[in-house]
Design an enzyme around this catalytic site. Structure first.
Site, mmCIF file in Angstrom:
data_model
loop_
_atom_site.group_PDB
_atom_site.id
_atom_site.type_symbol
_atom_site.label_atom_id
_atom_site.label_comp_id
_atom_site.label_asym_id
_atom_site.label_seq_id
_atom_site.Cartn_x
_atom_site.Cartn_y
_atom_site.Cartn_z
ATOM 1 N N LYS A 38 1.010 -1.226 0.251
ATOM 2 C CA LYS A 38 0.048 -0.195 0.062
ATOM 3 C C LYS A 38 0.799 1.240 -0.182
ATOM 4 C CE LYS A 38 -0.178 -0.021 5.022
ATOM 5 N NZ LYS A 38 -1.282 -0.319 6.286
ATOM 6 N N TYR A 264 12.239 31.435 4.698
ATOM 7 C CA TYR A 264 11.066 32.414 5.081
ATOM 8 C C TYR A 264 11.092 32.710 6.592
ATOM 9 C CZ TYR A 264 9.288 31.217 0.532
ATOM 10 O OH TYR A 264 8.782 31.147 -0.825
#
Length: 371
Positions: A38, A264
């Site tokens: 998965k 940032y």
């Protein structure tokens, strides 16, 4: 092996084979092996990995959702595929691709029976999950009679397996809890098989269960993280080989002075007279989330740790390379099976290897290695 020239995830199929053979060595010869593929095979490449494991004569595959199973079928995977989290909206995908659904509550059981009856199916293979303590998906022990009554009233479906999931098989401090789970599942399976009149495949153990609870191997075992190189314990991990290496390159080098900031929100400010930084072409859109910023994460450049500084950007991270002899274009290792592991990087940021490796974006180029 050529050096990385861009951000890549190298996937070593030889390491995958090693892990599979090691885990198989823990089983009896007649015990089946289910590979959990998965989430893109835990962030790797589900199609390449499933095709390779199929050649190694794996018995079963498991995915979380039906569309994952459909992708494997389109890639040429022919072995049985269990859909662990079946949703009614995907019943048609299940049927079209010969996938085998997990039916985990009364709603999904009744809806799938009605669907298969309408489609004139006969003994379509389904799997029944019981909740023995994880409290996530699954019927309760006292649902056995109800389930059997529904199954006996139709010929559209037939139970291929009964299964459950261990909640803490890697934590030996929770051994008593795990043993109670195993005992509960044994009782459920005995009552179910007696009531239904035949013996489905039984499976319960995940990777840690394979290694720590051989008495719970039953007819089949399931492994996800172990196949990809992690044993959920320091001891067992030494016997496994991480199959993935995340690598990138230095795009640009900066020299900044004391008081200057990086990134940032000016999250990093230099307090040294001279700081040397490198910008790398990967960020939180590639799976290196913001939790690794501000010194919690690091990369390896020429064998030395370079801490991530400032906030992780969407497409870039900056690292402190002061004292590291390197240049633009040099290779950078985020994790691999030798220099540093995904487990070590994840632990430093307060998370787990599963989250890190399954987060690697599909835009990162996959490079398949095999002999």
């Amino acid at each position: 092996m050529p050096k990385a020239q861009e951000t890549i995830l190298e996937i070593d199929l030889n390491a995958l084979r090693h892990n599979f053979e090691y885990l198989k060595s823990k089983l009896k010869s007649n015990t089946k092996f289910l590979a959990v593929v998965k989430a893109f095979a835990y962030g790797n490449d589900a199609e390449e990995i499933a095709r390779y494991l199929q050649h190694l004569d794996i018995d079963y595959f498991a995915v979380a959702y039906a569309n994952e199973g459909a992708a494997l079928r389109q890639a040429g995977v022919t072995k049985p595929i269990l859909v662990l989290h079946t949703l009614a909206v995907n019943f048609d995908v299940v049927l079209e691709n010969c996938l085998e659904p997990n039916l985990y509550n009364a709603k999904i059981l009744n809806e799938f029976i009605a669907f298969t009856e309408a489609e004139n199916q006969n003994e379509y293979p389904v799997h029944i999950k019981f909740n023995t303590g994880l409290n996530r998906l699954g019927f309760w022990e006292n649902d056995v009679d109800y389930i059997v009554s529904k199954l006996k009233a139709t010929s559209a479906v037939k139970v291929k397996s009964l299964f459950s999931h261990l909640a803490a098989s890697e934590d030996l401090n929770e051994r008593d809890f795990t043993l109670r789970q195993i005992a509960s599942f044994k009782e459920i399976a005995e009552n179910f098989s007696k009531a239904i009149g035949y013996q489905p495949i039984l499976h319960m153990t995940n990777t840690s269960g394979i290694l720590n609870y051989p008495e719970a191997h039953f007819d089949m075992v399931r492994s996800g993280i172990g196949l990809y190189g992690f044993g959920n314990s320091e001891k067992e991990s030494t016997y496994l080989k991480p199959i993935a290496s995340l690598k990138t390159v230095i795009s640009q080098i900066h020299q900044i002075e004391k008081g200057e900031s990086v990134g940032y929100n000016r999250a990093y400010k230099s307090d040294a007279l001279f700081t040397k930084t490198a910008t790398l072409p990967l960020g939180h859109a590639d799976g290196i989330s913001r939790i690794y910023g501000n010194g919690k994460g690091f990369v390896i450049i020429h064998g030395k740790r370079a801490p991530i500084i400032g906030n992780v950007c969407m497409d870039m991270i900056m690292v402190n390379i002061t004292g590291i002899d390197c240049k633009e274009g040099d290779e950078v290792i985020i994790f691999d099976g030798e220099t540093t592991s995904a487990e070590t990087l994840a632990e430093g940021a307060g998370t787990i290897s599963y989250e890190l490796i399954t987060s690697i974006s599909q835009r990162v180029k996959r490079v398949i290695l095999k002999s």
